[in-house]
Design an enzyme around this catalytic site. Structure first.
Site, mmCIF file in Angstrom:
data_model
loop_
_atom_site.group_PDB
_atom_site.id
_atom_site.type_symbol
_atom_site.label_atom_id
_atom_site.label_comp_id
_atom_site.label_asym_id
_atom_site.label_seq_id
_atom_site.Cartn_x
_atom_site.Cartn_y
_atom_site.Cartn_z
ATOM 1 N N CYS A 129 1.914 11.950 -27.482
ATOM 2 C CA CYS A 129 2.904 12.908 -27.683
ATOM 3 C C CYS A 129 4.366 12.286 -28.369
ATOM 4 O O CYS A 129 4.929 12.904 -29.212
ATOM 5 C CB CYS A 129 3.494 13.557 -26.378
ATOM 6 S SG CYS A 129 3.390 12.566 -25.038
ATOM 7 N N HIS A 252 10.465 15.633 -24.817
ATOM 8 C CA HIS A 252 10.601 14.138 -25.206
ATOM 9 C C HIS A 252 11.814 13.897 -25.942
ATOM 10 O O HIS A 252 12.103 14.426 -27.006
ATOM 11 C CB HIS A 252 9.446 13.515 -25.639
ATOM 12 C CG HIS A 252 8.320 13.362 -24.706
ATOM 13 N ND1 HIS A 252 8.233 13.623 -23.431
ATOM 14 C CD2 HIS A 252 7.208 12.958 -24.932
ATOM 15 C CE1 HIS A 252 7.261 13.569 -22.753
ATOM 16 N NE2 HIS A 252 6.253 13.104 -23.790
#
Ligand code: A2P
Length: 348
Positions: A129, A252
């Protein structure tokens, strides 16, 4: 092409749930869709395109008649069942790290290296990710200016560690609000479920994601280093990473420092990002505009801001890069890989 039959492996998980949403809105011509999870979930129901569907237990024969299987149930499950799916004629897009560095398996961010999909032998790996969103931001810069070095520090959301980790953080937050002493907070998953010690994440920052490996780096950090070189197809790019888990639910954030071959102004780099596929420029310090994790949730794009030149290094540039780790970092990139393959006639 006829309609495509799709299986989602890990359909009840943090990523699997988002894969279902991405598939509901996908341009793929869907036939049947199977929802697979462990025995624990078999028989439970979920809704897909307004219709009730039953979750089935994952077994090798689950993949009979399946054209596309999206996996996100952990590396061990992918290792065992992805080859079974391929044997039965399915194309697998695997969200785990299990096949990523296998030289025969394409590792793909569609905005960066879609041509690698042509080399597949049944399995395509979805990158880590944190790596995916960094690639979306850096590829346009690499193409225009060349990329010599990347030093990244991440601020990663708990949802990347799965549903149980999300629940644990929520409980610790309730414990804090109830003024329960720290020693009584439950911590049994983070920083890495397979490691010896566990620490609370609420109101904390844990500089460990996954277990420690060579050179004092964690596996997550090695993933960012190795996957960057594989996706960009350039082993000479110097990459180093520090990965940190913070008490954010989803989204994130990354502080990325790069050194380019050619120099460019901030305005030129902003223009590269503004014109890049999958990227959104959010960069106006005078108006306090910059990417934020909370604002990224539910969006497929990667947001880039805080672009500034290093004070001492002419080719050095700092960026702040944010994306929804469950979407571009996982579920959307997987479905986008499938859509790209469909557009390239690779399912024929
Ligand atoms: P289940 O809910 O039945 O345990 P997360 O990443 O949020 O922790 O989710 C992990 C996903 O992987 C869940 O959908 C989970 O299903 C699935 N999973 C875990 N173990 C197995 C297994 N042995 N067989 C199939 N699916 C599994």
């Amino acid at each position: 092409m006829r309609k495509m039959n799709v299986a989602i492996v890990g359909a009840t998980g943090a990523v699997g749930t988002q894969m279902i949403k991405m598939l509901e809105n996908s341009s793929l011509p869907l036939g049947t869709v199977k929802f697979l999870a462990s025995k624990r979930s078999a028989g439970k129901q979920l809704s897909f395109k307004g219709e009730t569907q039953t979750i089935e237990e994952l077994v090798p024969d689950s993949f009979d008649q399946i054209d596309l299987a999206l996996f996100s149930a952990g590396g061990g499950i992918s290792a065992k069942f992805a080859p079974e799916a391929v044997k039965r004629g399915a194309v697998v897009v695997d969200n785990t790290s299990h096949f990523r560095m296998d030289p025969t398996v394409p590792l793909v961010v569609p905005e960066v290296n879609p041509e690698a999909l042509r080399e597949h032998h049944g399995i395509i790996a979805n990158p880590n990710c944190s790596t995916i969103q960094m690639m979306v931001a850096l590829e346009p810069i690499r193409q225009a200016l060349g990329l010599k070095r990347v030093i990244v520090s991440t601020y990663q959301a708990v949802s990347g560690a799965g549903n149980l980790a999300i629940e644990e953080l929520a409980q610790q937050t309730r414990d804090f609000a109830a003024e329960k002493p720290l020693a009584e907070w439950e911590a049994s998953i983070l920083p890495a479920s397979g490691d010896k010690k566990h620490y609370p994440l609420a109101f904390n920052a844990l500089p460990q994601i996954d277990v420690f490996a060579e050179g004092g780096y964690t596996n997550e950090e090695w993933k960012m280093i190795n996957e960057t070189k594989k996706i960009m197809g350039d082993d000479t790019i110097k990459v180093s990473a520090t990965c940190v888990r913070i008490p954010v639910m989803s989204g994130h954030s990354e502080s990325v420092y790069i050194e380019t071959e050619k120099t460019a102004t901030v305005a030129e780099i902003q223009e590269l990002i503004a014109n890049a596929p999958g990227a959104v420029l959010e960069d106006d310090p005078s108006q306090q505009i910059y990417p934020q994790a909370l604002n990224s949730v539910g969006k497929k794009e990667t947001f880039v801001g805080r672009i500034r030149k290093d004070p001492d290094e002419e080719t050095g540039v700092h960026l702040w890069v944010v994306s929804d780790n469950l979407l571009k970092g996982a579920a959307w990139n997987s479905v986008q890989i499938a859509e790209t393959m469909y557009e390239m006639n690779l399912f024929e």
